[in-house]
Design an enzyme around this catalytic site. Structure first.
Site, PDB file in Angstrom:
ATOM      1  CG  ASP A 137       7.216  -6.296   0.862  1.00 48.63           C
ATOM      2  OD1 ASP A 137       7.347  -7.150   1.754  1.00 48.63           O
ATOM      3  OD2 ASP A 137       6.272  -5.490   0.833  1.00 48.63           O
ATOM      4  CG  HIS A 158       6.552  -5.473   4.693  1.00 45.21           C
ATOM      5  ND1 HIS A 158       5.800  -6.394   3.999  1.00 45.21           N
ATOM      6  CD2 HIS A 158       5.746  -5.016   5.674  1.00 45.21           C
ATOM      7  CE1 HIS A 158       4.578  -6.463   4.531  1.00 45.21           C
ATOM      8  NE2 HIS A 158       4.531  -5.639   5.557  1.00 45.21           N
ATOM      9  CD  GLU A 183       0.820  -5.661   6.654  1.00 47.70           C
ATOM     10  OE1 GLU A 183       1.721  -6.264   6.047  1.00 47.70           O
ATOM     11  OE2 GLU A 183      -0.351  -5.599   6.239  1.00 47.70           O
TER      12      GLU A 183
END
Ligand code: ACM
Ligand code: ZN
Length: 609
Positions: free
Chosen positions: A161, A239, A295
């Site tokens: 991440d 990410h 995301e």
């Protein structure tokens, strides 16, 4: 640990189990088994003391013919004064039988019982983010121990991440040389820097770490001994800051900092993804490999000539289709190696999901309902309910955590398979923190219920800086997720669970966990009844009693003791203050609410930034 200390810890555990009740009491089993009958008496054997001793004395039969009775992971356990018998169709079933047996052991022996048990869901998960903060291999092994004891069978390992890359990949050494350490431990401090700078391991102040391939092999083998599958997650397309510090050519602008997403139009990205996933698949036998998918902000894609050219070539009209393009290619690659793809719930936008692919529902329940109704397998882990990084008590009093309020009662109340508008609305009211009507709720068509393959408690680590705090956030809420995942809905009973949970909370403490001590303020539920309101108060901790006032003063040991619902009436608003007390001393926060009689309230806490 010295032998003496081990023995005293063990004696303490036995006391906790036996002190929980007398012979006629029901043992506190978590997760609640499908069917259990308890009989008078105990099985004992000379020299046998510990749960391990009794497990080794059990007569265990593993025979696939049992699957008709127990399913793949179920078991039958019989304890009489003469002996212990466990039968199961698989080694996993026998293992779960032993875990239940362990919970029947007290200093009197093993409680006589006949138990038939099998799990509600095939997928019972715990997720751990080791990127935002790094946790040691030893801590991971400890969590796996507890997962086995409470019958979880999937560990979702969030290895990459923006906060750091956490797994050795031989072909791309810069992932860990440059992307596994950052210049600052503090999450907010680092996240708000102009460039979120990474550094090398031996730079002064470096914070981070990563798992070597040997570490990973050890974790996977340790998990397998406990019948736990480890699902690695490698994030695409977003990410991924920790990748670009070493390999900046893989994003749209070719820069080290400030990107986050891979360029979906760059063939070198697929070469990278495939090479990394090949090394990952070599380490993890899991059928399912998680590729993230959540995301992506996509704004760099909208300005990238290569992305524009790919869109033109493929006839795409919106940059969001680039995400589907990448997910689709990753799925194909994994399938070509005999593996299935999993991703967060953004992947359900893809209309080409393979029948083995799994969507992890985290933005409320909605994506899971849509997935199941479309025949896509889903794991329910709604962030607003089953994330361990959310506050478990009043956000104004607790150490910094993520967003909102998810006490154990809320985790326990969630219905992972909402097949009626009413069940979906009850979930949605918890997700949104306000009443939602069944009239506006989408739900899972009953014939599609089987596409919910399980539930997962997920731990994100932005505000979990160390292992002590990790434990505080996970336990004892972990127990509520265990019961959600294993026990059939007709065995779910919050009041009963509260008492069992409290016994296990102390057992977890005795095993050395830093367990949240249920010191929160009482829950208040206030229902309108004509021109009056009926108030119910409940402390999370069943050892506590609740005292309250209606005149605005702080409750003290001599204030009114709550024992049954209280009627609030009159024309003027009433200020209720309530607090838990144990042994005559206040044992938690004061909960306060001003109530206009004739109205309903649920005092959800505010969301915190
Ligand atoms: C997630 O919480 N971004 C999966
Ligand atoms: Zn691009």
């Amino acid at each position: 640990m010295t032998m003496e200390k081990t023995m005293s810890l063990f004696a303490g555990l036995l006391c906790l189990l036996s002190c929980a009740g007398t012979e006629t009491d029901i043992p506190s089993l978590i997760p609640a088994p499908s069917e259990a009958e308890f009989h008078k008496g105990y099985y004992t054997s000379d020299g046998a003391v510990s749960p391990d001793d009794y497990c080794s004395l059990a007569e265990i039969t593993v025979d696939s013919v049992m699957s008709g009775n127990t399913g793949e992971e179920g078991y039958e356990l019989e304890v009489t004064r003469r002996g212990i018998r466990i039968s199961a169709a698989t080694e996993a079933g026998a293992f779960y039988g032993k875990q239940t047996l362990r919970q029947l052991v007290s200093d009197k022996g093993v409680r006589c019982a006949v138990i038939h048990d099998s799990p509600r869901f095939p997928y019972r998960g715990i997720h751990l983010d080791v990127s935002r903060h790094f946790f040691s291999k030893e801590e991971v092994l400890k969590i796996l121990d507890e997962m086995g004891r409470y019958k979880f069978n999937n560990f979702h390992f969030h290895l990459t991440d923006n906060g750091g890359w956490r797994i050795q990949i031989d072909r791309y050494p810069l992932l860990t040389e440059l992307g596994a350490y950052r210049v600052m431990k503090d999450w907010d401090g680092w996240w708000e820097m102009d460039s979120r700078l990474f550094c090398r391991q031996d730079d002064p102040g470096a914070y981070g770490g990563f798992f070597t391939k040997d570490d990973i092999r050890e974790i996977v083998a340790y998990a397998a001994e406990r019948h736990i599958n480890v699902i690695p997650e490698i994030e695409f397309p977003a990410h991924s800051d920790a990748v670009f510090v070493g390999y900046p050519h893989l994003n749209c602008t070719g820069t080290r900092y400030g990107n986050g997403e891979f360029c979906p139009a760059n063939e070198q990205v697929y070469e990278f993804a495939e090479n990394v996933l090949l090394e990952v698949m070599e380490l993890f036998p899991s059928e399912v490999i998680h590729i993230g998918g959540d995301e992506a902000r996509k704004h760099a894609w909208g300005k990238c000539p290569a992305c524009a050219e790919l869109m033109r070539r493929e006839g795409m009209t919106d940059v969001s289709e680039l995400q589907c393009y990448m997910i689709s290619r990753l799925q194909k690659f994994l399938n070509s190696h005999g593996r299935a793809m999993a991703g967060w719930d953004q992947i359900i936008v893809n209309d080409d999901l393979d029948s083995r692919s799994v969507s992890y529902t985290y933005r409320g329940q909605r994506g899971g309902i849509i997935a199941a109704n479309r025949g896509v397998k889903t794991v329910m882990t709604p962030g607003e309910i089953l994330y361990f990084d959310w506050y478990q008590a009043d956000p104004r009093q607790e150490p910094k955590a993520m967003y909102g309020y998810s006490p154990m009662k809320k985790m326990y109340a969630f219905d992972p398979v909402p097949v009626t508008p009413e069940a979906a609305a009850a979930n949605e009211s918890m997700v949104q923190g306000k009443y939602v009507s069944p009239d506006t709720s989408i739900f899972i068509r009953p014939e599609m219920a089987g596409y919910v393959i399980g539930v997962q408690g997920s731990t994100w680590a932005e505000y979990i800086p160390d292992e002590q705090h990790l434990e505080y956030m996970m336990f004892p809420r972990f127990l509520a997720v265990a019961e959600q995942a294993w026990s059939s809905p007709d065995r779910k009973d919050w009041q009963d669970f509260r008492y069992r949970m409290n016994v296990h909370r102390h057992i977890l403490e005795a095993r050395g966990w830093n367990v949240y001590d249920l010191h929160n303020a009482p829950e208040m539920e206030i229902r309108a009844s004509g021109d009056r309101s009926i108030m119910e108060l409940e402390p999370e901790n069943p050892e506590a009693e609740v005292r309250y006032t209606l005149d605005g003063s702080d409750p003290v040991a001599g204030s009114a003791l709550y024992s049954s619902p209280v009627m609030l009436s009159g024309d003027a608003p009433v200020t209720v203050k309530a607090a838990p007390f144990i042994g005559g001393r206040r044992a938690g926060y004061i909960r306060e609410l001003t109530v206009t009689p004739g109205e309903s309230y649920r005092d959800y806490y505010p969301y915190m930034d």
